[in-house]
Design a protein around this motif. Structure first.
Motif, PDB file in Angstrom:
ATOM      1  N   ARG A   1     -51.760 -94.204 -18.544  1.00  0.00           N
ATOM      2  CA  ARG A   1     -52.315 -93.498 -19.695  1.00  0.00           C
ATOM      3  C   ARG A   1     -51.450 -93.513 -20.794  1.00  0.00           C
TER       4      ARG A   1
ATOM      5  N   TYR B   1     -57.512 -88.728 -22.753  1.00  0.00           N
ATOM      6  CA  TYR B   1     -57.925 -87.677 -22.183  1.00  0.00           C
ATOM      7  C   TYR B   1     -59.446 -87.993 -21.457  1.00  0.00           C
ATOM      8  N   THR B   2     -60.068 -88.906 -21.968  1.00  0.00           N
ATOM      9  CA  THR B   2     -61.532 -89.289 -20.863  1.00  0.00           C
ATOM     10  C   THR B   2     -61.077 -89.602 -19.553  1.00  0.00           C
ATOM     11  N   TYR B   3     -60.083 -90.615 -19.544  1.00  0.00           N
ATOM     12  CA  TYR B   3     -59.894 -91.255 -18.252  1.00  0.00           C
ATOM     13  C   TYR B   3     -58.656 -90.409 -17.496  1.00  0.00           C
ATOM     14  N   SER B   4     -58.645 -89.148 -17.485  1.00  0.00           N
ATOM     15  CA  SER B   4     -57.743 -88.149 -16.829  1.00  0.00           C
ATOM     16  C   SER B   4     -57.423 -88.538 -15.291  1.00  0.00           C
ATOM     17  N   GLU B   5     -58.596 -89.237 -14.620  1.00  0.00           N
ATOM     18  CA  GLU B   5     -58.388 -89.507 -13.253  1.00  0.00           C
ATOM     19  C   GLU B   5     -57.255 -90.782 -12.985  1.00  0.00           C
ATOM     20  N   TYR B   6     -56.916 -91.298 -13.898  1.00  0.00           N
ATOM     21  CA  TYR B   6     -56.160 -92.369 -13.585  1.00  0.00           C
ATOM     22  C   TYR B   6     -54.691 -92.010 -13.855  1.00  0.00           C
ATOM     23  N   SER B   7     -53.725 -92.770 -13.376  1.00  0.00           N
ATOM     24  CA  SER B   7     -52.398 -92.288 -13.387  1.00  0.00           C
ATOM     25  C   SER B   7     -51.741 -92.112 -14.888  1.00  0.00           C
ATOM     26  N   THR B   8     -51.045 -91.052 -14.903  1.00  0.00           N
ATOM     27  CA  THR B   8     -50.519 -90.272 -16.161  1.00  0.00           C
ATOM     28  C   THR B   8     -49.605 -91.397 -16.848  1.00  0.00           C
TER      29      THR B   8
END
Length: 112
Positions: free
Chosen positions: A32, A22-29
């Protein structure tokens, strides 16, 4: 004591993976999710090396053996059973309707 440490490591690792998801939501789903799945696999592997984990794995294996022993009904048996259930539901519904009508008639006769 070692089992407790392994379980704590597995839980902390999983919690960290969820937090990072949830912290790195700017990266591709996709990335993640792959990271989360990889971490979940590692956590499950660590947890499976404990006494509780081996018990759970044994239970899952025994469950799979029992599922293979089940004799599943054929299509014809399933259809016949379904028809019997539908007919019984209709019969009980008609009986309840008849009793309800009779009781309603009796109450109306007493209250008039």
């Amino acid at each position: 004591m070692a089992d407790n440490i392994k379980l704590i490591v597995a839980v902390v690792l999983m919690m960290a993976a969820i937090a990072l998801f949830y912290t790195y939501s700017e990266y591709s789903t996709l990335l993640r999710v792959l990271g989360l799945l990889a971490t979940a696999g590692i956590s499950l592997f660590i947890a499976s090396k404990t006494a509780i984990g081996s018990t759970v794995l044994s239970y899952i294996g025994d469950t799979n053996v029992e599922v293979r022993k089940v004799v599943w009904p054929t299509r014809q048996e399933t259809l016949q059973t379904t028809l019997v259930v539908i007919l019984m539901v209709i019969m009980v519904a008609l009986m309840l309707w008849g009793i309800d009508s009779l009781l309603g008639w009796g109450v109306r006769a007493l209250t008039l």
